[in-house]
Design an enzyme around this catalytic site. Structure first.
Site, PDB file in Angstrom:
ATOM      1  N   GLY A 121       0.843  -1.191   0.000  1.00  0.00           N
ATOM      2  CA  GLY A 121       0.000   0.000   0.000  1.00  0.00           C
ATOM      3  C   GLY A 121       0.877   1.238   0.000  1.00  0.00           C
ATOM      4  N   MET A 122       0.971   1.917  -1.137  1.00  0.00           N
ATOM      5  CA  MET A 122       1.849   3.079  -1.296  1.00  0.00           C
ATOM      6  C   MET A 122       1.050   4.354  -1.039  1.00  0.00           C
ATOM      7  SD  MET A 122       4.769   1.694  -2.111  1.00  0.00           S
ATOM      8  CE  MET A 122       5.746   3.050  -2.767  1.00  0.00           C
ATOM      9  N   CYS A 140     -10.822   3.071   9.246  1.00  0.00           N
ATOM     10  CA  CYS A 140     -10.187   3.037   7.926  1.00  0.00           C
ATOM     11  C   CYS A 140      -9.259   1.836   7.813  1.00  0.00           C
ATOM     12  CB  CYS A 140      -9.427   4.336   7.673  1.00  0.00           C
ATOM     13  SG  CYS A 140      -8.586   4.385   6.062  1.00  0.00           S
ATOM     14  N   VAL A 187       7.125   8.296   3.261  1.00  0.00           N
ATOM     15  CA  VAL A 187       8.430   7.649   3.344  1.00  0.00           C
ATOM     16  C   VAL A 187       8.330   6.230   3.895  1.00  0.00           C
ATOM     17  CG1 VAL A 187       8.975   8.566   5.648  1.00  0.00           C
ATOM     18  CG2 VAL A 187      10.833   7.968   4.077  1.00  0.00           C
ATOM     19  N   CYS A 221      -7.252  12.361   7.509  1.00  0.00           N
ATOM     20  CA  CYS A 221      -6.819  12.469   6.114  1.00  0.00           C
ATOM     21  C   CYS A 221      -7.754  13.312   5.257  1.00  0.00           C
ATOM     22  CB  CYS A 221      -6.667  11.076   5.515  1.00  0.00           C
ATOM     23  SG  CYS A 221      -8.182  10.082   5.526  1.00  0.00           S
TER      24      CYS A 221
END
Length: 377
Positions: free
Chosen positions: A17-18, A108, A22, A204
């Site tokens: 999961g990108m 989430c 970092v 988010c």
């Protein structure tokens, strides 16, 4: 226990999961170095406000793509906005409407990152998924345990307590064995685009905007009175949903005659009368609780805890472990603490630990006063 050595990884396909941060970037890099077949996936979980100053999704996607290009892996994209709205955001709004303070990151993780993403990755043919969370896993006696990350300042087990052991067993956490400075050093050594990118903070979908400005787009505010513990009206609030237990800033009630110089804090959100009850002093007795009642308990593994049992707990992220006794009640669980707990907030999560093992947790329903003389109305 560290994730499998290279000899165990031959031909295993892992989708990471990108996020464009970092931690996930270094996770993908480390898995490649360990011999996995690695691909990335960028999740889009929010549709509103795309293209505005508050939404960083396009920038995050660009950063994720730059990292994938750098290390030579494919990047998939998936839109889980509908799932997020139905399973996370609607609950978030319902909780605020009910006067509670929810934590959407926990939902989430359970509903999106370790359900929708996991299912999608399996559909793409993955053997495992991976994320950049600072946690660890351990396989023992036929089950997979969730462990705290080694970096106590970054441990994220609090946010993953509602994810089941079956999902944890299908997930790798490459940075869970590292401390944050090590992760950044690895990113800088390999010249990754995210090496110096600051960590995301807050919720988010709200971004950098004022929380009250965001919330009033979805829920009508109901102004009411601000009262002291003695019942004196000393101001007005714009809506109970904008306030949380223990809050100091943003009350607008300074400079009262004969009130002294100590700051005011939110003690109670009286939903029945739509009143905000406040008191002075960081150590006001009404801010402290001896016990709490919790519901909607999720255990990482459904094991017999032989309650009552001595454990430790956290009632907020980054809190130090608090010794407590956990027991079953008719409608949920009761945790009684050894020491007073400040600003225990209904709607937030309490998470239970046995040493480094995250057992699970639930939603705080009621905070009980530290002593009978501090009983609240």
């Amino acid at each position: 226990m560290r994730d499998p050595a290279p000899s165990d990884t031959q031909k295993k396909r892992v989708i990471v999961g990108m996020s464009g941060g970092v931690d996930s970037s270094v996770s993908a890099l480390l898995l490649m170095e360990q011999g996995y077949q690695v691909e990335g996936l960028f999740m889009k979980n929010w549709e509103e406000d795309d293209g505005t100053e508050y939404c960083t999704a396009m920038d995050d996607l660009a950063d994720a793509q730059a990292v994938c290009d750098k290390i030579g892996i494919k990047l998939h994209t998936a839109n889980f906005a509908a799932e997020y709205w139905d399973n996370v955001f609607e609950h978030f709004l319902a909780e605020y409407k009910a006067g509670r303070t929810p934590n959407p990151d926990i939902l989430c993780n359970r509903e999106i990152k370790f359900k929708a993403f996991l299912d999608y990755a399996m559909m793409l043919g993955a053997d495992l998924i991976a994320t950049g969370h600072y946690v660890r896993r351990r396989d023992i006696d036929g089950r997979t345990e969730l462990l705290k990350g080694l970096d106590p300042n970054k441990d994220q087990s609090y946010f993953l307590h509602a994810v089941g052991g079956e999902q944890i067993a299908k997930t790798l956490f490459p940075v869970g064995e590292l401390e944050k400075p090590e992760v950044r050093a690895i990113a800088e050594k390999h010249d990754l685009a995210t090496a110096k990118k600051k960590d995301s903070t807050g919720i988010c979908f709200i971004g950098e905007r004022r929380f009250s400005d965001f919330l009033k787009q979805y829920l009508p505010a109901q102004p009411g009175e601000i009262k002291t513990t003695e019942g004196e009206v000393i101001g007005r609030h714009h809506g109970l949903m904008y306030h949380t237990i223990g809050q100091r800033q943003g009350l607008g009630i300074g400079g009262l005659k004969d009130a002294g110089e100590e700051p005011w804090y939110v003690l109670i959100k009286d939903l029945e009368h739509n009143e905000l009850i406040v008191g002075q002093g960081n150590d006001h007795p009404w801010l402290f609780s001896r016990a709490l009642l919790a519901s909607d308990i999720y255990w990482v593994n459904p094991i017999d805890l032989s309650l009552p049992r001595r454990l430790t707990a956290k009632v907020r992220y980054r809190q130090s472990d608090q010794p407590c006794t956990l027991e079953k009640t008719t409608n949920g669980y009761r945790a009684t603490f050894d020491d007073p707990q400040r600003a225990v907030t209904p709607g937030q999560s309490v998470v239970f630990y046995d040493g480094e093992i995250c057992l699970g947790g639930g939603v705080i329903e009621v905070a009980e006063p530290w002593s009978s003389k501090d009983a609240r109305p």
